[in-house]
Design an enzyme around this catalytic site. Structure first.
Site, mmCIF file in Angstrom:
data_model
loop_
_atom_site.group_PDB
_atom_site.id
_atom_site.type_symbol
_atom_site.label_atom_id
_atom_site.label_comp_id
_atom_site.label_asym_id
_atom_site.label_seq_id
_atom_site.Cartn_x
_atom_site.Cartn_y
_atom_site.Cartn_z
ATOM 1 N NE ARG A 279 25.155 -60.429 21.903
ATOM 2 C CZ ARG A 279 24.603 -59.461 22.224
ATOM 3 N NH1 ARG A 279 23.658 -58.995 23.227
ATOM 4 N NH2 ARG A 279 24.796 -58.270 21.406
ATOM 5 C CG HIS A 283 19.532 -60.390 21.566
ATOM 6 N ND1 HIS A 283 19.925 -60.990 22.927
ATOM 7 C CD2 HIS A 283 18.354 -60.269 21.074
ATOM 8 C CE1 HIS A 283 18.862 -61.371 22.947
ATOM 9 N NE2 HIS A 283 17.863 -61.108 22.335
ATOM 10 C CE1 TYR A 292 24.703 -54.343 21.508
ATOM 11 C CE2 TYR A 292 23.041 -53.739 19.981
ATOM 12 C CZ TYR A 292 23.566 -54.597 20.712
ATOM 13 O OH TYR A 292 23.526 -56.055 20.534
HETATM 14 C C1 LIG Z 1 9.929 -61.168 30.390
HETATM 15 C C2 LIG Z 1 10.571 -60.832 29.371
HETATM 16 N N1 LIG Z 1 10.991 -59.392 29.239
HETATM 17 C C3 LIG Z 1 11.441 -59.132 27.804
HETATM 18 C C4 LIG Z 1 11.850 -60.100 27.042
HETATM 19 C C5 LIG Z 1 12.515 -59.721 25.707
HETATM 20 N N2 LIG Z 1 13.946 -59.978 25.504
HETATM 21 C C6 LIG Z 1 14.425 -61.006 24.996
HETATM 22 S S1 LIG Z 1 15.940 -61.287 25.240
HETATM 23 C C7 LIG Z 1 16.032 -59.865 26.125
HETATM 24 C C8 LIG Z 1 17.573 -59.540 26.665
HETATM 25 C C9 LIG Z 1 18.014 -60.812 27.703
HETATM 26 O O1 LIG Z 1 19.255 -60.599 28.118
HETATM 27 P P1 LIG Z 1 20.009 -61.571 28.958
HETATM 28 O O2 LIG Z 1 19.211 -61.940 30.186
HETATM 29 O O3 LIG Z 1 21.384 -60.870 29.388
HETATM 30 O O4 LIG Z 1 20.361 -62.787 27.953
HETATM 31 P P2 LIG Z 1 21.208 -62.874 26.702
HETATM 32 O O5 LIG Z 1 20.172 -62.772 25.582
HETATM 33 O O6 LIG Z 1 22.404 -62.012 26.548
HETATM 34 O O7 LIG Z 1 21.635 -64.286 26.655
HETATM 35 C C10 LIG Z 1 14.871 -59.334 26.426
HETATM 36 C C11 LIG Z 1 14.995 -58.107 27.266
HETATM 37 C C12 LIG Z 1 11.568 -61.414 27.133
HETATM 38 N N3 LIG Z 1 11.927 -62.261 26.267
HETATM 39 N N4 LIG Z 1 11.013 -61.999 28.426
#
Ligand SMILES: Cc1ncc(C[n+]2csc(CCOP(=O)(O)OP(=O)(O)O)c2C)c(N)n1
Length: 383
Positions: A279, A283, A292
């Site tokens: 990425r 985020h 970080y």
């Molecule tokens: C069930 C749930 N828990 C927590 C969140 C908060 N949250 C949003 S994005 C994220 C990180 C997700 O990371 P990843 O799965 O690696 O996907 P990326 O955003 O890197 O594409 C979190 C913890 C959420 N959206 N849904």
């Protein structure tokens, strides 16, 4: 060592001695060896295998990657202008997004996460419609049935059991439909991920689980997320093959996803594909990634950019002339200008739409709330 006799004579009338019997010979239910991912992510670009890649496919991927990168920069700019509430960028991950869209037939279904608007656009969805949810407008912003693109899921991994349910139902009905579900590395820690994989494998559902391992779940690096040898290894525990691919190599990702889709289509069941990517941006626009991770790490990945890798191959094969470059750049610019212009116009919203499409049949509470809002709007109109 003294051998025990298996023919002990019992005295007459005695209770027979307990003789342990060996359990039935144990066999693994599935041979795990063919399910294991390769030791290294599959790469095509920059290897001898690249010579076999179809020039038409390379040029299609190139045009889509250029358009995809422009879509990312334009959407990010729209957040700065207040026209888009939030944008999770896929800069650096375009090869995954594009390959996911191209691997599917029109009749198949895509199940995206909030990060995967580019995959939806590459599948043919209008960019403005793809960004509707992230703009904070009306519901999903498009008709999922018309485009065969499920709503973007923000609750992590919830799209995975949805995909399994749709694919399993299609199979029961005899419809030739595959579901490809996208998820991030962080999403693989969710219960829904495990339940979806388990059901899919038991039912042999025609699903492809596509994990984009971009290194981070917001600020949490993969090493703090899992101790597994790779995310692709997780497939083996459920009895499906795991495949590991370089997520920045558009040709390799396209190949692996196309093979997984073909396998599902001929009744072979699900596959878990892990694409190793990065990425490049934060985020979302609401995150500060410098808190970080080190800038040097980002630069290392920039040198492995999906567009660079493909350009190198096209140049070596004499397929990338000035006309091709400018046609791709122009098409991308036209898309960006149109997106900018339409997103700059204030959308005409009817507050009553809040109550539409929530349930097939409205609940009593919703009807009551709708009536209350209607009365307030009417009173405002009269004032
Ligand atoms: C069930 C749930 N828990 C927590 C969140 C908060 N949250 C949003 S994005 C994220 C990180 C997700 O990371 P990843 O799965 O690696 O996907 P990326 O955003 O890197 O594409 C979190 C913890 C959420 N959206 N849904």
């Amino acid at each position: 060592m003294q051998q025990r006799s298996s023919t002990v004579q019992e005295p007459p009338g005695a209770v027979p001695a307990y003789r342990p019997t060996p359990p039935p010979a144990w066999q693994p239910r599935t041979d795990p060896a063919p399910l294991l991912p390769d030791a290294e992510p599959l790469r095509v670009l920059g290897t001898d295998a690249a010579a076999d890649a179809d020039p038409a496919l390379l040029l299609r991927l190139y045009a889509e990657l250029i358009r995809g990168r422009r879509y990312n920069t334009q959407a990010t700019a729209l957040t700065k202008q207040g026209r888009l509430a939030v944008y999770p960028s896929t800069t650096g991950q375009e090869a995954c997004e594009i390959a996911a869209a191209l691997a599917l037939e029109e009749r198949d279904w895509l199940f995206p996460s909030y990060r995967d608007t580019l995959a939806a656009v590459a599948r043919g969805l209008d960019p403005v419609q793809a960004l509707t949810l992230l703009r904070g407008d009306w519901h999903t912003g498009y008709d999922p049935h018309e485009h065969r693109i499920a709503p973007l899921c923000t609750p992590l991994a919830t799209q995975l059991p949805h995909a399994v349910g749709l694919a399993h139902a299609a199979r029961l009905k005899g419809d030739d439909v595959i579901a490809l579900a996208m998820v991030g590395d962080g999403g693989t820690s969710e219960g829904d991920f495990h339940e979806a994989l388990n059901f899919a494998a038991v039912w042999k559902a025609p699903v492809v689980f596509f994990v984009q391992n971009n290194g981070f779940a917001i600020s949490v690096p993969l090493a703090k997320q899992t101790a597994a040898p790779s995310l692709a290894h997780k497939a083996v525990g459920y009895g499906m093959p795991g495949r590991l691919v370089d997520g920045n190599d558009a040709v390799a990702v396209h190949q692996v996803l196309t093979e997984a889709v073909a396998r599902a289509r001929r009744g072979g069941g699900p596959t878990l594909v892990e694409a190793v990517t990065y990425r490049i941006d934060a985020h979302t626009n609401a995150d500060d990634a410098t808190r970080y991770r080190a800038a040097g790490e980002v630069e290392t990945w920039r040198a492995h950019d999906p567009i660079l890798l493909l350009e190198r191959e096209l140049t070596e094969r004499g397929l990338l002339d000035e006309d091709t470059r400018s046609a791709a750049a122009e098409a991308a610019e036209t898309m960006a200008a149109d997106l900018r212009e339409r997103m700059n116009a204030d959308p005409v919203l009817d507050p009553m739409d809040l109550f539409s499409h929530v349930y097939a049949e409205q609940t009593a509470q919703l009807r009551e709330q709708a009536a209350q809002l209607r009365a307030e709007l009417d009173a405002e109109g009269e004032a």
